[in-house]
Scaffold this active site. Structure first.
Site, PDB file in Angstrom:
ATOM      1  CG  ASP A  98     -18.635 -20.161 -31.185  1.00  0.00           C
ATOM      2  OD1 ASP A  98     -17.601 -19.585 -30.808  1.00  0.00           O
ATOM      3  OD2 ASP A  98     -19.654 -20.288 -30.470  1.00  0.00           O
ATOM      4  CG  HIS A 194     -18.824 -20.644 -22.703  1.00  0.00           C
ATOM      5  ND1 HIS A 194     -17.530 -21.088 -22.753  1.00  0.00           N
ATOM      6  CD2 HIS A 194     -18.958 -19.766 -23.722  1.00  0.00           C
ATOM      7  CE1 HIS A 194     -16.904 -20.503 -23.756  1.00  0.00           C
ATOM      8  NE2 HIS A 194     -17.743 -19.702 -24.362  1.00  0.00           N
ATOM      9  N   GLY A 195     -22.830 -20.765 -20.957  1.00  0.00           N
ATOM     10  CA  GLY A 195     -23.990 -21.421 -20.352  1.00  0.00           C
ATOM     11  C   GLY A 195     -25.014 -20.432 -19.827  1.00  0.00           C
ATOM     12  N   GLY A 229     -19.464 -16.222 -24.089  1.00  0.00           N
ATOM     13  CA  GLY A 229     -20.271 -16.463 -22.893  1.00  0.00           C
ATOM     14  C   GLY A 229     -21.002 -15.213 -22.442  1.00  0.00           C
TER      15      GLY A 229
HETATM   16 ZN   LIG Z   1     -17.443 -19.442 -26.484  1.00  0.00          ZN
END
Ligand SMILES: [Zn+2]
Length: 381
Positions: A98, A194-195, A229
């Protein structure tokens, strides 16, 4: 079944209109659990290790500073573990890199035994992204290894790749990118992030997926789209963590209904990492609170100390370092350590099992064409 390239899974998800989850792993116990729950649901499995995760698996607690040598060791270690666990499995299993950040990281993964890699050149100007991705395809395809590229920039933070703003993928460029690079699938930017703090009520721009797939069909190009994400950040888990003394704020994911609504439009792989971290964190907290004597255990007490000093932490790589050897090798020298790895396994199964059902990949493992790396070498020629 030996581990397989990603390509046949993408072909099946395009054909039958479901998505495979791409699940990130940072420990042998996690890999075992991801595979076991996929076997239970008769779904093919995609295990992913991010570039920095390979540094961690290379033995670097301070994985942000991992060198290419650390990543090489880590990539081989995780690929070997997955290969061994999957040897006698009845489902196809993919080990995918990834967010490979440069050619060297991708090469480390392929040489270590990964069957699929992502090269993320999305931060580069378009032509440079094409150039880098093409270079990776040239190295990967002659080995049968599948390649994922990325076009458009996602906002948010993932393994400390940070971007303040989001630039949606331009569907008009998607065909050109597939043609010039030869990638098997493409991560698009269409509203995911993301996150753990994606904000409430994120709406996905599904027209970007629709237009991209339509353009590919017109040109007769095979391609699957990948949703990064995409953690759903289940609110019940966040609430439980906080009830157990954690301090997680503003954690919102993409709603499962939004995700499910885009799958029919060509989203063949959906990456999930945060949800697993959250479930594992909840389980470990719960364990120490229900077993207060273990808070002082010689073997695992340090885990609790780290968690109590970092109440907002939900990345197991932050607080499980006292059992680093077990994470890397899968060895469980005593029952206290096994208690913790069981927390990890249960967390993985809860989240991954739910998503296998929601993404619709259950039951499809037997329908996926049996294509080995060697078969793919011939096909790419
Ligand atoms: Zn990613």
């Amino acid at each position: 079944m030996p581990i397989v390239p990603l390509r046949p899974l993408l072909e099946a998800s395009n054909k039958y209109k479901f998505a495979h989850g791409g699940f990130n792993v940072n420990a042998v116990a996690q890999a075992e659990a991801v595979i076991e729950v996929h076997e239970m649901y008769r779904s093919a499995a995609i295990l992913q290790a991010a570039d920095l995760a390979n540094g961690f698996m290379g033995g670097r607690k301070d994985f942000l500073n991992a060198t290419i040598e650390d990543k090489k060791i880590g990539a081989k270690r995780i690929a070997d573990a997955v290969r061994k666990i999957g040897e006698n499995s009845k489902i196809p299993i993919v080990i995918h890199l990834d967010h490979g950040k440069d050619f060297e990281s991708v090469k480390a993964a392929i040489d270590g035994g990964f069957t699929s890699v992502m090269i993320d050149g999305s931060h580069l100007p378009y032509e440079e992204n094409v150039e880098l991705t093409r270079e990776v395809v040239k190295y990967a395809h002659p080995k049968g290894v599948s390649v994922e590229g990325e076009l458009g920039v996602l906002a948010g933070v993932e393994d400390h790749v940070f971007s303040q703003t989001s630039t949606y993928t331009n569907p008009m460029k998607v065909c050109d990118f597939f043609k010039k690079t030869g990638v098997d699938c493409l991560a698009i930017s269409y509203g995911t992030m993301h996150g753990a703090s994606k904000g409430k009520n994120v709406k996905l721009r599904k027209e970007i997926a629709i237009a991209s797939m339509e353009n590919l069909r017109h040109e007769g190009i095979f391609g699957a789209l990948v949703s990064h994400g995409s953690s759903t950040v289940p609110q019940y888990i966040v609430e439980e963590i906080n009830q157990l003394g954690g301090d997680i704020k503003d954690a919102y994911g993409i709603s499962i209904n939004e995700l499910m609504s885009v799958i029919p439009y060509g989203i063949g792989k959906i990456n999930v990492d945060t949800d697993i971290r959250m479930a594992v964190t909840r389980n470990v907290r719960e364990y120490f609170i229900e077993n207060p004597s273990k808070q002082k255990s010689n073997e695992i007490g340090d885990i609790w100390s780290i968690m109590e000093n970092n109440k907002s932490a939900f990345d197991p790589r932050v607080y499980l370092t006292p059992i680093m050897d077990t994470l890397l090798t899968g060895n469980e020298p005593n029952s206290d350590i096994s208690d913790i790895t069981n927390c990890v396994r249960r967390g993985v199964k809860e989240v991954v099992g739910t998503l296998i059902v929601n993404f619709g990949s259950f039951g499809y493992a037997p329908k996926i064409e049996k294509v080995s790396l060697e078969d793919m070498i011939k096909r790419y020629k």
